[in-house]
Design an enzyme around this catalytic site. Structure first.
Site, short mmCIF file in Angstrom:
data_model
loop_
_atom_site.label_atom_id
_atom_site.label_comp_id
_atom_site.label_asym_id
_atom_site.label_seq_id
_atom_site.Cartn_x
_atom_site.Cartn_y
_atom_site.Cartn_z
N HIS A 1 0.82 -1.20 0.00
CA HIS A 1 0.00 0.00 0.00
C HIS A 1 0.87 1.27 0.00
O HIS A 1 0.62 2.21 -0.76
CB HIS A 1 -0.93 0.01 1.23
CG HIS A 1 -1.72 1.27 1.36
ND1 HIS A 1 -1.28 2.35 2.07
CD2 HIS A 1 -2.89 1.65 0.81
CE1 HIS A 1 -2.16 3.34 1.99
NE2 HIS A 1 -3.15 2.93 1.23
N ARG B 1 30.38 -3.09 -16.73
CA ARG B 1 31.49 -3.52 -15.88
C ARG B 1 31.08 -4.71 -15.00
O ARG B 1 30.33 -4.55 -14.05
CB ARG B 1 31.96 -2.36 -15.00
CG ARG B 1 32.52 -1.18 -15.78
CD ARG B 1 33.01 -0.11 -14.82
NE ARG B 1 33.58 1.04 -15.50
CZ ARG B 1 32.88 2.12 -15.85
NH1 ARG B 1 31.58 2.18 -15.59
NH2 ARG B 1 33.47 3.13 -16.47
N GLU C 1 43.90 -0.50 -24.64
CA GLU C 1 44.32 0.35 -23.52
C GLU C 1 45.82 0.23 -23.24
O GLU C 1 46.32 0.81 -22.27
CB GLU C 1 43.53 -0.01 -22.26
CG GLU C 1 43.57 -1.49 -21.91
CD GLU C 1 42.55 -1.89 -20.87
OE1 GLU C 1 42.10 -1.02 -20.09
OE2 GLU C 1 42.18 -3.09 -20.83
N GLY D 1 40.01 2.22 -24.24
CA GLY D 1 39.92 2.68 -22.86
C GLY D 1 40.89 3.84 -22.69
O GLY D 1 42.08 3.63 -22.43
N SER D 2 40.40 5.04 -22.87
CA SER D 2 41.30 6.20 -22.96
C SER D 2 42.03 6.49 -21.65
O SER D 2 43.14 7.05 -21.67
CB SER D 2 40.52 7.43 -23.43
OG SER D 2 39.46 7.73 -22.57
N ASP E 1 43.33 4.27 -19.28
CA ASP E 1 44.55 3.46 -19.18
C ASP E 1 45.51 3.73 -20.32
O ASP E 1 46.74 3.72 -20.13
CB ASP E 1 44.18 1.97 -19.15
CG ASP E 1 43.81 1.50 -17.74
OD1 ASP E 1 43.83 2.34 -16.83
OD2 ASP E 1 43.51 0.31 -17.57
N CYS F 1 35.27 4.00 -24.86
CA CYS F 1 34.42 3.99 -23.67
C CYS F 1 35.08 4.74 -22.52
O CYS F 1 34.80 4.45 -21.35
CB CYS F 1 34.09 2.56 -23.26
SG CYS F 1 35.53 1.53 -22.86
#
Length: 790
Positions: A416, A506, A676, A697-698, A700, A747
């Site tokens: 409720h 992830r 990466e 993976g910019s 790393d 990403c």
């Protein structure tokens, strides 16, 4: 004059004026959906004609009208008015012919069921109830396990009186319904022996976000009233609608065990029902099997398709595991939501966590706590405060309207408190367990329902921001713009975004939050030296004879909730990418992880998957992906391998995956690699032969290209994803990937922080950009502008 009784099988949904919304729906289901296998208990309804004949036979129109006019003019209180009207109705006598018709129908139902006197549910069904724009949820009474003619006639009279509860009177007034033009029908329905089985509520839509591809089911042991009233914390299941039609799939994307500490069963010593504690075995067991979840979910889809709108459905399972639908009505909250607008809230700096439960709505509110223990104390409530109580029922609606947020100890998403708070647009947290103990009246707290399925109550006033996004303002782009998502509980908040899929899901987030256990500690549970960890693992995996099955189930379900949001667009799931120190932090993990000086470039990613130290753990990850794709049916899931240092390493990983039933190219399985490491750029053409796509993976790649630790305060100014060396690396791998005919996306965080970086990626010819939800709109606009400028 018209009949006083009509059997459900002779009623259709357009008969609301005759038998009310609830009974009209029951008749519609019996007549139109029985052939689909949907089972509805038989019964009959008293008509609106019977109600008015009762009212007129007792001369009640004039006194009821006079009492209402006195209240509307301010001469009497609502409580006085409601009590007076109910008293004169309860004192009324049945017209002989009406009583005879009801008793004759009851005797016929008893004969059909081959019993002397049937046990029936007696439910109110108002002629202005269960409309798409007004639910009147829980305002009129229902009575369970009614046996005998005298008890039936008394229950019908009490249903009539409940048309004038305080909450029903005020609701009709607020929604401009004429009190004297609303009649009440009574449904008399065969009782389902769910006291020997279970019962609950389901929606053919996700109640908090409006996500329309999910069926949400709540379930508890015993009669369903405890679920509706929020007395128990029920099990919660979700099923994915688009894959339900495929009998080869079992798309159950969530199974959450509720505490279910009590249940409502048939009574004795004259009481029709009574509450009893559940056994330890019942509390530890799911009410529904997978087959039953799928049956209910498919019925929900059939009902939605038949009625042409999302549905709110009550179901019951008897002691023989036979399932019935006992009520169905249109869903009223999400149906009224503005389709082109997405209200969002973001919480910033926050205080100490005080309590948590299930989040209802997606808002945030801050204010003083007002703890109310009993309905009799409602008058003490302070307008604008945060209402905190054990549970609510319809008597609480007047005070719920005045609250800035609502918190209850008990209840699920179909209780409720949850239903009413949604209708009111008030954020609520239900099933918070110890909220009435942890919170004190007068203390200022923040109630946050904007962080996913779970709602949190923080000490003090937190910083938060509210905004409304117009979906019509989001431009179309040739370059795919995808989402980075990790939290399954909050993923469906973003289903309305025109995203092209999920570019980074992830896995480690699900492992940390939903599983909490190192996979190798499950593989070698009996050999663990840490007894504390062993005890905690035993508690977390209760109900799983094979401990590794817990990991596979929880991981696949968490990832499925992400995959469902994007379906049928691709969802790129990165296999676990913990560093050794992070793995060691999982329960039981310290026994299986080496201590490294620099975990960032240590034993992580691809190197773990074929290593004897983790190979069995990786096998569990593969089992979860296989279950996700093949059993649940999410073939849109793409696997991505992180931190793959060489082509030789890639070949080893692909071989291990194949051993575990994930072979690249079979059943459409695509395998991507994270780009990466500089070697991924230097040898991009060779990596393109081993994988179906790259995801840059910019973060790393920047660290390893510039030799800068992004977490170092002394080097913070040197970490720059827009550095020319980094941009050269990115441009080079995009060119090589395009020449090899391999898909490539990015990403990292850079496009979210820097619109110019998004333009650079478009100029390079990237296929896709994946960003966090909070920057999706800005990046989408930046990409559109860059494409227009080319």
């Amino acid at each position: 004059m018209g009949a006083a009784v009509i059997w459900f099988e002779n009623v259709q949904r357009h008969d609301i004026a005759r038998v009310g919304g609830k009974n009209a729906s029951l008749g519609e289901m019996i007549a139109a959906l029985s052939s689909s296998g949907i089972e509805v208990p038989n019964g009959f309804a008293t008509t609106a004609v019977a109600y008015w004949r009762f009212i007129d036979a007792n001369g009640l129109r004039a006194p009821i009208g006079a009492l209402l006019r006195k209240w509307e003019s301010g001469k009497t209180s609502l409580a006085e008015t409601g009590a007076a009207i109910r008293k004169i109705i309860l004192g009324g006598r049945w017209p002989t012919d009406v009583e005879e018709e009801i008793i004759t129908a009851y005797r016929s139902l008893s004969r059909m069921l081959d019993v002397g006197e049937a046990s029936v549910a007696v439910r109110s069904s108002a002629t202005a109830e269960d409309l798409p724009t007004a639910s009147f949820a829980g305002q009129q009474e229902s009575f369970l396990n009614v046996v005998g003619e005298g008890a039936l006639m008394d229950a019908c009279r009490r249903c009539y009186a409940s048309l004038f509860t305080d909450r029903a009177i005020s609701y009709r007034k607020a929604n401009a319904f004429d009190h004297m033009k609303v009649a009440l029908s009574v449904g008399v329905q065969q009782m389902v022996r769910s006291d020997l089985g279970g019962a609950g509520v389901m929606f053919s839509i996700e109640t908090e976000t409006g996500f329309d591809k999910v069926v949400l089911i709540n379930a508890a042991w015993g009669l369903g009233e405890y679920v509706v009233k929020g007395v128990v914390d029920p099990d919660e299941y979700r099923a994915f609608k688009p894959l339900l039609a495929d009998s080869a799939c079992a798309p159950i994307i969530q199974k959450r065990l509720g505490t279910k500490t009590s249940k409502l069963i048939y009574g004795d010593s004259g009481a029709p029902t009574r509450g009893v504690p559940t056994s330890a075995e019942e509390q530890a067991s799911l009410v529904l099997s997978d087959a039953e979840i799928l049956t209910l979910a498919r019925w929900a889809v059939a009902l939605e398709e038949h009625y042409g709108c999302p549905m709110d459905i009550e179901w019951a399972k008897d002691g023989d595991c036979r399932i019935y639908i006992v009520q169905a009505r249109p869903e009223t909250v999400q149906a009224r939501a503005a389709p082109g607008l997405l209200p969002t809230y973001r919480i910033g700096k926050k205080g100490r966590l005080l309590a948590k439960g299930l989040a209802i709505g997606n808002g945030i509110a801050a204010g003083p706590v007002c703890l109310i223990d009993r309905p009799e104390d409602i008058g003490k409530f302070v307008d604008g405060a945060i209402l905190v109580t054990t549970t609510t029922d319809p008597d609480w609606v007047s005070v719920m309207k005045r609250a800035s947020a609502i918190v209850t100890d008990h209840g699920g998403r179909t209780s409720h408190a949850a239903i009413v708070s949604r209708e009111l647009g008030v954020p609520a947290i239900v099933g918070a367990e110890n909220a009435t103990e942890a919170l004190r009246s007068g203390d200022v707290v923040t109630v946050s329902c904007a962080e996913g399925d779970e709602g949190f109550i923080y000490e003090g006033r937190s910083e938060f921001k509210a905004e409304t996004i117009s979906l019509a303002d989001i431009p179309e782009t040739r370059t795919k713009v995808m989402l980075n998502l990790a939290d399954p509980q909050s993923a469906s908040r973003w289903w309305r975004f025109p995203a092209d899929g999920i570019g980074l899901a992830r896995m480690e987030f699900v492992i940390t939050n939903a599983i909490q256990i190192h996979p190798m500690a499950l593989v070698h549970f009996d050999r663990l030296k840490d007894r504390t960890a062993q005890e905690r693992i035993a508690a977390l995996t209760a109900g799983y004879p094979e401990k590794t099955d817990y990991f596979v189930d929880q991981l696949s379900q968490g990832l499925a909730r992400l995959a469902a949001v994007a379906y049928p667009n691709p969802v790129i799931v990165r296999m676990s990418d913990f560093k050794t120190n992070e793995y060691a932090g999982l329960c039981g993990g310290a026994e299986f992880e080496p201590q490294e000086e620099n975990p960032m470039i240590g034993f992580r990613g691809a190197s773990r998957y074929y290593s004897p130290k983790y190979r069995d753990g990786f096998a569990l990850e593969c089992r979860a992906i296989k279950l996700l794709r093949e059993t649940m049916g999410f073939r849109n899931v793409v696997v991505m391998i992180p931190f793959c240092r060489s082509v030789t390493e890639a070949e080893k990983v692909l071989a291990v995956m194949a051993e575990n039933g994930l072979k690249r190219g079979v059943d459409g399985l695509e395998v991507y690699v994270m780009c990466e490491i500089p070697s991924n750029v230097v040898l991009a053409t060779a990596f393109a032969r081993a994988f179906d796509g790259f995801s840059i993976g910019s973060n790393d790649l920047t660290q390893l290209t510039l030799g800068v630790d992004r977490d170092s305060e002394d080097l913070a100014a040197s970490f720059n994803e827009e550095d020319e060396a980094v941009k050269w690396m990115i441009a080079k791998v995009i060119t090589d990937a395009r020449q090899a005919g391999t898909k490539i996306g990015l990403c990292g965080q850079a496009p979210s922080d820097h619109p110019n970086f998004a333009a650079f990626l478009v100029e390079c010819g990237i296929n896709s950009v994946s960003v966090t939800p909070d920057s999706f709109v800005a990046v989408k606009k930046a990409v559109a502008a860059a494409e227009k400028a080319r």
